[in-house]
Write a protein that holds these residues in place. Structure first.
Motif, mmCIF file in Angstrom:
data_model
loop_
_atom_site.group_PDB
_atom_site.id
_atom_site.type_symbol
_atom_site.label_atom_id
_atom_site.label_comp_id
_atom_site.label_asym_id
_atom_site.label_seq_id
_atom_site.Cartn_x
_atom_site.Cartn_y
_atom_site.Cartn_z
ATOM 1 N N ILE A 159 0.822 -1.229 0.000
ATOM 2 C CA ILE A 159 0.000 0.000 0.000
ATOM 3 C C ILE A 159 0.853 1.275 0.000
ATOM 4 O O ILE A 159 0.544 2.220 -0.739
ATOM 5 N N HIS A 177 -3.926 -0.837 -4.972
ATOM 6 C CA HIS A 177 -4.240 0.054 -3.857
ATOM 7 C C HIS A 177 -5.700 -0.124 -3.433
ATOM 8 O O HIS A 177 -6.008 -0.138 -2.241
ATOM 9 N N HIS A 206 -6.917 -3.392 -1.318
ATOM 10 C CA HIS A 206 -6.794 -3.233 0.127
ATOM 11 C C HIS A 206 -7.657 -2.063 0.620
ATOM 12 O O HIS A 206 -8.327 -2.157 1.638
ATOM 13 N N GLY A 207 -7.613 -0.959 -0.149
ATOM 14 C CA GLY A 207 -8.229 0.283 0.306
ATOM 15 C C GLY A 207 -9.735 0.212 0.476
ATOM 16 O O GLY A 207 -10.268 0.739 1.453
#
Ligand code: HEM
Length: 215
Positions: A103, A158, A161-162
């Motif tokens: 990340i 990104h 996970h985000g």
């Protein structure tokens, strides 16, 4: 925690922008004259500068708050603690674990890309009717094309996970809906990641279509 809340809110606002932006750049691929009309009419909207200021605020606040939280977490866990590991099983879990560890890297690449992207296509903004020509001029450089592709991959990683992290921070992740929210978030990450990776390549490879005079 209030910092986590704002990281989630600014992140989700940026995801919403990315979804609309991908729709816009897809138009450039499938229907260039409509893309030019869409861009020209967007630029005439009185609310656009306000939206841009809000976007800029979100794009600055999101990484700054994330850095602050990482610093606070590192201090709380102490130097002996290792990285957190998920115990979930499934074919996508190794990818999700990689996305989680990457990340800071995916975020940094996106920030770097954004600075270059805005310098190329926003300041200065292309003239009405010349938006696609400006995009193709940028993508004609193999380095820029590679960076656009890498930014697409970084956006996908990104967001894997985000998106999950954001719904958890907002208190929306419950055992009953966790699987559906996780699937939705990963689907969106795949869609946006694949879209932003493939559209620049497709734009470069597509046969040149003469634009109508005047856009
Ligand atoms: C397929 C790849 C992409 C293409 C072809 C593309 C194209 C463009 C174009 C033509 C503009 C100028 C719009 C205008 O005239 O106002 C623009 C603006 C912008 N792009 Fe992209 N873009 C791509 C990917 C991305 C990605 C991955 C991000 C985010 C990480 C991004 C973020 C932005 C932002 C924040 C703006 C400024 C919006 C505004 O101020 O109105 N773009 N892009």
């Amino acid at each position: 925690m209030i910092v986590g809340f704002w990281i989630a809110v600014t992140g989700l606002a940026l995801v919403l922008f990315l979804a609309v932006h991908l729709g816009g750049v897809l138009l450039a691929l499938v229907d260039p004259p409509t893309f030019e009309r869409y861009a020209a009419s967007l630029h005439q909207q009185g609310w656009l500068p306000w939206l841009e200021v809000a976007l800029l605020a979100a794009a600055l606040a999101h990484p700054l708050l994330s850095l602050h939280r990482a610093h606070v977490n590192r201090q709380a866990r102490g130097p002996a603690a290792g990285p957190l590991r998920s115990r979930r099983q499934g074919p996508w879990e190794p990818v999700a674990a990689l996305a989680g560890r990457a990340i800071p890297w995916s975020g940094s690449l996106l920030l770097l890309f954004l600075c270059l992207h805005l310098a190329q296509l926003r300041w200065p903004r292309p003239a009405a009717g010349a938006e696609l020509v400006a995009v193709l001029e940028v993508l004609a450089s193999p380095w820029c094309l590679a960076l656009y592709g890498a930014a697409g991959v970084a956006a996908g990683l990104h967001l894997i996970h985000g998106t999950e992290s954001a719904v958890r921070r907002l208190g929306l992740l419950e055992p009953a809906n966790a699987a559906a929210l996780r699937l939705g978030g990963r689907g969106l990450a795949l869609l946006l990641g694949a879209g932003f990776t493939l559209v620049p390549i497709a734009l470069v490879l597509r046969p040149a279509v003469p634009l109508p005079a005047g856009g």
